[in-house]
Enzyme design. Sequence first.
Site, PDB file in Angstrom:
ATOM      1  N   ASP A   1       0.834  -1.194   0.000  1.00 29.91           N
ATOM      2  CA  ASP A   1       0.000   0.000   0.000  1.00 29.91           C
ATOM      3  C   ASP A   1       0.871   1.246   0.000  1.00 29.91           C
ATOM      4  O   ASP A   1       2.086   1.172  -0.103  1.00 29.91           O
ATOM      5  CB  ASP A   1      -0.987  -0.013   1.166  1.00 29.91           C
ATOM      6  CG  ASP A   1      -0.277  -0.005   2.509  1.00 29.91           C
ATOM      7  OD1 ASP A   1       0.829   0.554   2.605  1.00 29.91           O
ATOM      8  OD2 ASP A   1      -0.838  -0.554   3.481  1.00 29.91           O
TER       9      ASP A   1
ATOM     10  N   LYS B   1      -5.596   0.998   0.758  1.00 32.14           N
ATOM     11  CA  LYS B   1      -6.972   1.322   1.134  1.00 32.14           C
ATOM     12  C   LYS B   1      -7.040   2.757   1.614  1.00 32.14           C
ATOM     13  O   LYS B   1      -6.151   3.211   2.319  1.00 32.14           O
ATOM     14  CB  LYS B   1      -7.442   0.419   2.285  1.00 32.14           C
ATOM     15  CG  LYS B   1      -7.835  -0.954   1.862  1.00 32.14           C
ATOM     16  CD  LYS B   1      -8.294  -1.771   3.048  1.00 32.14           C
ATOM     17  CE  LYS B   1      -7.132  -2.153   3.947  1.00 32.14           C
ATOM     18  NZ  LYS B   1      -7.488  -3.212   4.920  1.00 32.14           N
TER      19      LYS B   1
ATOM     20  N   MET C   1      -2.318   5.198  15.314  1.00 32.52           N
ATOM     21  CA  MET C   1      -3.392   5.637  14.423  1.00 32.52           C
ATOM     22  C   MET C   1      -4.418   6.521  15.117  1.00 32.52           C
ATOM     23  O   MET C   1      -5.616   6.261  15.084  1.00 32.52           O
ATOM     24  CB  MET C   1      -4.075   4.412  13.806  1.00 32.52           C
ATOM     25  CG  MET C   1      -3.131   3.591  12.951  1.00 32.52           C
ATOM     26  SD  MET C   1      -3.855   2.052  12.315  1.00 32.52           S
ATOM     27  CE  MET C   1      -3.949   1.053  13.802  1.00 32.52           C
TER      28      MET C   1
END
Lengths: 244, 244
Positions: free
Chosen positions: A35, A57, A165
């Site tokens: 990614d 994503k 995150m």
Amino acid sequence: MTGKVYLVGCGPGTPDLLTIRAVNVLESADVVLHDRLIDDHVLEHTKDEVEEIYVGKKAGESNKQEWINELLVSKAEEGNVVARLKNGNPVIFARGGEELQYLKERGIDVEIVPGLSSATSLAPLIGVPLTKRGVSSSLSILTGVGKGGSDSSWENVGDTGVVLMTVKNLSRVVEKLTESKMSKRTLSVLISSGSTSDERILVSQLDRIPELAEFVGIEPPFNTGGGGSRRGIIGHKRPDFRRF
Amino acid sequence: MTGKVYLVGCGPGTPDLLTIRAVNVLESADVVLHDRLIDDHVLEHTKDEVEEIYVGKKAGESNKQEWINELLVSKAEEGNVVARLKNGNPVIFARGGEELQYLKERGIDVEIVPGLSSATSLAPLIGVPLTKRGVSSSLSILTGVGKGGSDSSWENVGDTGVVLMTVKNLSRVVEKLTESKMSKRTLSVLISSGSTSDERILVSQLDRIPELAEFVGIEPPFNTGGGGSRRGIIGHKRPDFRRF
């Protein structure tokens, strides 16, 4: 003959924190899934004829996970050595556990190559220990992303807490931490794009982090580390730390 | 000219879980300090004329730490690049934080090279995820060594708990975990000499681990991992796991 899938942790971002095993897997892989968080230098370890598939994503595109799972199965069933690259450690808040289970249930040979999680590598890189005798004897790793997944166990934060995150939930994360046993005055570190050339670091007491992050314009992805510092654990700041 | 000290994490034991950065530091080091937990293959990365110093501590020899600290200072002040090798990650229950502070206070240039902690790498190596969406959303890392140091915060164990250095305190660790919110029936894994050719793995419900470890004669060093498994997180056992 069926191939094999490696779920490969690529560390926090800087390419020299790859493990030798990860490099070996990259060199042998026929197919690589990655990614946008993977550094281009990581991909330089692959062989010339490798098939590279971008599977990044965006937030909310969780339906893509099923597509990734199927892709891993089909590429392995064609006999390929497949490297599924993930930032950090693939089984710490990275859905590696889900991919592992999916592949095992379909009889695909799968192996995890553990990598350095940003949770355990970014603080040491800037000279901040995660535990310290007489200061912090437990480390909690949590995620700031509550929506869509299960929420973190905020009541269980140890002497040192690292939240991955935090993204858009920074105020909520700080609120949850202070609602648990963590003091609002805990000296805390916010790290954005840690270990890379875009790294930005903010050091502040815990409850001021959200406004300061907005003020200086620090962008995700970032991690919050705090805790224990009432007694000094996050006290080893480099002179070039930003201070506010 | 003063040299520099690198506190280098060497991962859980198997030499191919070294990072590229650790290898680069080893190749440039004039002096290497290591203990018995470091695999011989790690030392093969050093240059021919390196000065190797064995600084292994036995349990109880904590006064040796001051000697190690002084050795790091003097070797750096002589202008050497010094690599202080540690198993795992030097700032997770490895006294790297203490050495860092000691060196900084004496004006020695020091840098941490984070390594893969056994806490975050041994479970993935045997196919056990540490967090999983909807199953475990927090990871606690603690130490079983209470005596002489500060005790772990047993009341703060998250969905998944990993206890390092349980050594001779296995019964006490299990007692502390079950006194917290962890069920006695939590499916747990005990790993001895993880990632090496001497690796032994015991899978059991939490409260039976001490007697089974004694029965099968599993020796330290080992780690205990448990938690979340009431709902299945440690459910990805390999067929060759020992079962009881």
